[in-house]
Write a protein that holds these residues in place. Structure first.
Motif, PDB file in Angstrom:
ATOM      1  N   UNK A 140       0.839  -1.113  -0.002  1.00  0.00           N
ATOM      2  CA  UNK A 140       0.058  -0.124   0.147  1.00  0.00           C
ATOM      3  C   UNK A 140       0.836   1.286  -0.047  1.00  0.00           C
ATOM      4  N   UNK A 187      -2.760  10.366   6.459  1.00  0.00           N
ATOM      5  CA  UNK A 187      -3.654   9.336   5.804  1.00  0.00           C
ATOM      6  C   UNK A 187      -3.576   8.017   6.453  1.00  0.00           C
ATOM      7  N   UNK A 188      -4.648   7.332   6.117  1.00  0.00           N
ATOM      8  CA  UNK A 188      -4.838   5.714   6.372  1.00  0.00           C
ATOM      9  C   UNK A 188      -3.462   5.022   5.706  1.00  0.00           C
ATOM     10  N   UNK A 219       7.758   7.041  -1.487  1.00  0.00           N
ATOM     11  CA  UNK A 219       7.744   8.357  -0.636  1.00  0.00           C
ATOM     12  C   UNK A 219       7.441   7.911   0.786  1.00  0.00           C
ATOM     13  N   UNK A 220       6.261   7.243   0.835  1.00  0.00           N
ATOM     14  CA  UNK A 220       5.890   6.530   2.161  1.00  0.00           C
ATOM     15  C   UNK A 220       6.777   5.777   2.635  1.00  0.00           C
ATOM     16  N   UNK A 230       2.753   7.761   9.140  1.00  0.00           N
ATOM     17  CA  UNK A 230       1.748   8.483   8.525  1.00  0.00           C
ATOM     18  C   UNK A 230       0.920   9.090   9.447  1.00  0.00           C
ATOM     19  N   UNK A 240       2.318  10.892  11.665  1.00  0.00           N
ATOM     20  CA  UNK A 240       3.218  12.259  12.129  1.00  0.00           C
ATOM     21  C   UNK A 240       3.251  12.963  10.859  1.00  0.00           C
ATOM     22  N   UNK A 241       2.623  12.608   9.626  1.00  0.00           N
ATOM     23  CA  UNK A 241       2.368  13.710   8.448  1.00  0.00           C
ATOM     24  C   UNK A 241       1.087  14.514   8.792  1.00  0.00           C
ATOM     25  N   UNK A 242       1.133  15.707   8.530  1.00  0.00           N
ATOM     26  CA  UNK A 242       0.070  16.740   8.862  1.00  0.00           C
ATOM     27  C   UNK A 242      -1.319  16.279   8.281  1.00  0.00           C
ATOM     28  N   UNK A 243      -1.236  15.350   7.303  1.00  0.00           N
ATOM     29  CA  UNK A 243      -2.431  14.821   6.516  1.00  0.00           C
ATOM     30  C   UNK A 243      -3.098  13.530   7.141  1.00  0.00           C
TER      31      UNK A 243
END
Lengths: 433, 433, 433, 433
Positions: free
Chosen positions: B38, B172-173, B42-43, B165, B167-170
């Motif tokens: 998934x 995401x799941x 970058x992730x 994820x 920690x990312x401002x967005x």
């Protein structure tokens, strides 16, 4: 400092009748004064690292403990110095705010003379209570706890002032009149003492339900299955530790815990704390001296003790193995009252008899400091004394040359983080059999 | 990412004959690819804190392990990428330098596609060896160790990407297609299961002398005297932990270890790691969801688990108490292969039968991570796998919803520092009786 | 990355009529894409230190600037991605919260492909506005500011990716197809150009009141008394800096500012940032290459430039001395559009004509970055662009081999803290006469 | 402390003939003793932050300076305490190692009494030289420099002990016998004094070539074009600064330098250093007192002074604007010799005459501390006195209530980093016209 430098360190009496509580109170309090006697007011103020406290603070905090826990429980008690309540609180959250530990070196006020006056006033009041018999059972128990507490701080005062004076560029001696311990006529190899697997009673019955004092972290007395093992009959010596260094012990990461190796690199560790670079001399409370090869190595961190044991093909003993060996022995040895304030070479060995279990150096064990099954902290604020430190530390056993005689026992558990090495910490080897 | 998102997580076979080593190798390696499917390149590069590693690094390091320990022991072996030797070495000092752990997020090169190619090449070579039967016993044992190792990193990949994820401002799941675990029809109170004092066999016989795999830190199997105690029949639930919070658990220093209270203040801890401020929702690998009150609480540090147990008038179990209860139970439960990747509410209780010992959440114990009596690290570089971390950490038991099925067993010992909370860590209460 | 690697860097036109705003917009935007073309999505995500930003962030932030300052001032404008507002805000407090600068490397989301799509959407909208003529004067001025802003970030993208790729253990080149600058047939000694004391007009008239663009920190144009002095006719060369090193320049504290010496020790500085230990090779955007002794030294901190000037018996020029010399010269030189992306050896000297004032390396001055007398920041949020950084930094002048051609001018003021050395910073000697 | 508390602070004589060098030496040395008189040996040892030094260290370091620079240049000179050479070296790299600045609080040894004895011995030797006339010109010049140096340390002693005693939880007064400055009968608004653009002679001729003492950083005297501007006729008052606070000055990032805002947040700044939370009282060398609304605000950092000026629609003056105004005025004002040791309200204004340029508070300027054109450090080790600090600091002008009378002059340049606020720093507004 106005107190007599001739005051006695001795706090245990040779009399046939045990000392009264009042006698013991006076003796313990006097011993602290004697330890502080060689220090100027300026010496007594130094805080050389966050973990160490100024001697003045020790003198005040131990007094605060009696005022807070003994005098303070009397109805209508008025504190002598209300604004010192936070100043000399170490870490009792249930009592209130505490002056930050790392900032104890800022306390030029109160002056040492004021602290000594505070000591005298509290001693006077405690003495009156003792003479008048106005202390209830709870107060008497806290008085007992306060004496044990003050004895602990006597050792801390010594270890902290040692670090403070060593940290000074001039590195003066704490006492110029201290003679070096006698050297041994002939060094001998350590012998292994073997024990089969067995169930051992560990710890002490809970005080004060049981009359004999022990800290809450020593109880309850409980059964532990101790596996078969062998224990060295004396602590590791300076000469033996020197062999570890010479063999590259500080350069081989495979001998070390991962955290220990990181610490070694960060602190640029190459030898025990107070050794000189040539590995020939060490800083003592009596100043710089030649290393005695036969004396127990000390001022090691747990990381160093653990690495050296691995290098030697052995390991550190568990605290249960240690206690199993020590519980049959009298808690006698080279304690602070002997006046050396430094470890000395092992006496001649008897067959199968462990040497120097008590005194000389605290012995690092492989046991992480934790609660015994059924552990109950003391009620009230005294419950903060030990229990809340039960993580991230390792147990040391047996007392040291800086411990007051009579303070430790076979079940006594000291504890420090694995990187600490300013206390008198050494090691005794163990191995599986 | 070019790999199929339909790859199976399942690595255990229901077939009647046990899978061959080659089959298991393929299954484990395939499972890592499925976990990474998934993620974009970058992730797979994010390192959100020094303790967590990028997914790409996990994929490469596990491959490096096989190349280093299996292929590399063949005479004349030429490494596929000599300059990656340090890059993907985690901490094996005996192998050579290692790229700094905190700097793993800098590795835009090699690209994820190169790492996947590296995986394919190593798999190809290992496959050839297995088909040709050219792996000697030592190599086969390291292959087995490598599979266990890769399964550990599968869980780390999940916990690390969850943190990344989040920690990312967005925020995401990790996977949008994950369904929430089913809720329980009715919550029930936990029951105490009592055990008398007894001597228990703890640990596993040392592998590879003994055929069944276990890590070196689980051996030797040895006898431990476990005192009388009671153990909760299920882990603590979100609703129960919420009561701790509502009762001021995060505001009362007397419930906490001293180090824990300092950590709470430094980190401004007010709730478990992934809970929202309203205590109603939590971030999961499937994104933000409502908290299930009946599911086991997770993402607790040891400090929080310990404080909550104290608040509840109980304590954490020792690892021996836990193992004594678990050794009679099959290691089945809500593992990663179930596809939930989140703890779920306890099943209905049977009388006196502990629930959810395996899977759902790792259970913090009161046991500091240390060596068993007679512990011997594996020979060679594999000896650095476990032993050098035996200080400053606490043992967790039982596996979690992110652990591959079949990986854990009753004697399995996981370990983390007491402040760590990004792994799926919860607790089960115990008490003295 | 999907964009063509053949896109042109050139943003200035050779046409006889000046380009329209729309043409310039397209050219500048295209140039950023060209700079990013050699990078993978993974490369574009690396943040190698808090001061440097990922290439993806530069691409997004410059786009955000247009959306925020140009499109966003239209009534009823709906942001394309409302949740990116904070993500790509650098430091505009008057606009709202900004994602923490040191955490820009966590942004795996949005993906590079999404950022490129965002660029295309904003370009489309801006293009529509320009064609429809719906931008009012204020919007047009912010569009102009946005173009200047994007050109600054083009240079930052290069300096930041240079640091990022160098920080990778594999140290790949940014572009494998970059040829090294031509070497000089014969090196020549620098000559001094003397100037008598005189009053000089410094700075630029304030834009937009004055039509020609200049940043607010360059205005107002004002009179400065510049003392008599001499200025070297070219920047200091690698060979000259090497002599400083060979003469013990990094070992003599008396040559350094006190803070610089502390920084040297903390950072273990021994040579310019990208030089190898043998002082023979340097890392460039084209990979590792032999040092050209005649090329200007670069990647120096102010501390190093200042110390080297002192060693040479000279000093750094003030920014006024520099500008007085540069204002009579065309702003031509080795800029990014030349395609070298590295400083090159000085051309042959004419008599009394300063060389390489523009391009090659930014020249550190002795001037602390501050406000000119009568300085007024731009109104609104654009006022945060420059003014709030006017402390703790030093002025650099003239642009570098990574600066877009046409971006700088004689009055242009760049600024960095004295320890920064990842930008292309060198020096030109000055002395009192 | 054995010295008389009645010793005079006054070091300047009202006699018609100027004092001899010997008389000045005695007066300056006596003044330091008087400043230390209220302190116990414990007070004199406190180091409350790395930037501040213990009073004992100031007393010793100033003496070391004379021994090192005056006595030490005599052939065959034997240092009184060779091992103190590094101890009391502040930062003279050319002299040798220096005890770490942040560790000065560890120096319980030498005792204060030994330092006082050291002072007496050096004074005795210097006195003998002066009487015997054996000091050559170079030695006499260093004696003069040493007197200026000691006067600087007199102010530092006061600012450092103020911080030290305030840092103590008990916050005692430095002197209980200090009376508060008289309040003003009526506060008046500040008036603007305008100046046209003009060329001004700035600085002082270089000493010792020129007979009148000035530090090397004040020279050479040179011409500066000062633009037209207006200067407030008095420093900003407490009441005016309070209005800044009340208007949200500490909550509006747009008023602050970017670094200043970061500092405000890190240090949780809400008001000047020594104000209470209610903004009504301030800690002074005489203890806690009500704020005088008409007195100059002090203990501001440059960041606060700069932000407040911006809020007021003004700016800080340049050091040249300040000096242009001050050079025509006598350097008289509320200095330490006045015995208040705190700023006092402005006297009544004359028309167009600036008030309180000298004394009361150091006035922050907008000028970064740097070298004047043609600056030459003093030869030898004295060259390290000023020049190596010429980065990262801002210039303050005019002296304060803690500066010895006679020490400052119009050309005098003090300097501190922008975050420093434990010195008596205030501000005077300026604006462009």
């Amino acid at each position: 400092m106005q107190i007599s430098s001739a005051a006695l360190l001795k706090t245990s009496s040779a009399a046939t009748t045990p000392p009264t509580l009042a006698e013991r109170y006076r003796a313990v309090r006097r011993a602290s004064m004697a330890l502080a006697a060689p220090l100027t007011a300026e010496d007594a103020m130094v805080q050389s690292m966050p973990e160490a406290s100024p001697a003045k603070w020790h003198l005040a905090h131990t007094t605060w403990f009696f005022e807070q826990f003994v005098l303070g429980r009397q109805p209508g008690y008025q504190p002598l110095q209300p604004q010192w309540r936070a100043l000399f609180n170490s870490y009792y959250q249930s009592i209130g705010p505490a002056h930050a530990r790392a900032q104890r070196g800022l306390l030029s006020r109160p002056a040492l003379s004021q602290v000594l006056e505070y000591r005298a006033q509290v001693d006077d009041r405690v003495g009156q209570c003792l003479r008048a018999g106005t202390l209830d059972g709870e107060a008497q128990r806290h008085l007992e706890l306060g004496l044990q507490h003050e004895q602990q701080h006597q050792e801390l005062l010594l270890t902290d002032i040692k670090h403070a004076l060593w940290s000074s560029p001039l590195q003066p001696a704490y006492r110029d009149d201290l003679s070096a311990p006698p050297t041994s006529p002939a060094s001998d190899a350590a012998l292994w003492i073997e024990s089969p697997e067995r169930i051992v009673e560990i710890g002490a019955p809970a005080w004060p339900a049981h009359a004999r004092f022990a800290y809450d972290n020593e109880s309850p007395r409980h059964r532990v299955l101790v596996p078969a093992h062998a224990l060295a009959d004396r602590p590791l010596s300076n000469a033996e530790y020197r062999a570890f260094i010479d063999d590259g012990g500080y350069r081989d990461p495979l001998l070390w815990m991962s955290d220990g190796w990181a610490q070694l690199q960060a602190g640029q560790w190459r030898r025990p704390l107070y050794w000189d670079e040539a590995l020939e001399r060490e800083y003592t409370l009596g100043g710089w001296r030649a290393l005695d090869p036969d004396a127990p190595v000390c001022h090691l961190s747990w990381f160093e003790a653990d690495a050296c044991a691995r290098w030697a093909g052995a390991r550190l003993p568990t605290e249960f193995e240690w206690e199993a060996a020590a519980s049959a022995r009298p808690p006698a040895g080279n304690f602070a009252d002997a006046g050396l304030l430094h470890p000395k070479a092992a006496p001649v060995a008897g067959p199968g008899v462990p040497r120097q279990l008590f005194g000389d150096v605290w012995e690092w064990t492989s046991s992480a400091y934790g609660a015994y099954p059924g552990f109950r902290p003391l009620p009230g604020s005294a419950g903060e004394y030990n229990g809340k430190f039960m993580c991230g530390q390792f147990v040391l056993r047996g007392g040291s040359c800086a411990t007051p005689a009579g303070h430790v026992r076979a079940s006594y558990r000291n504890f420090f983080p694995p990187a600490a090495r300013w206390q008198f910490g050494g090691l005794r080897l163990a191995r599986d059999i």
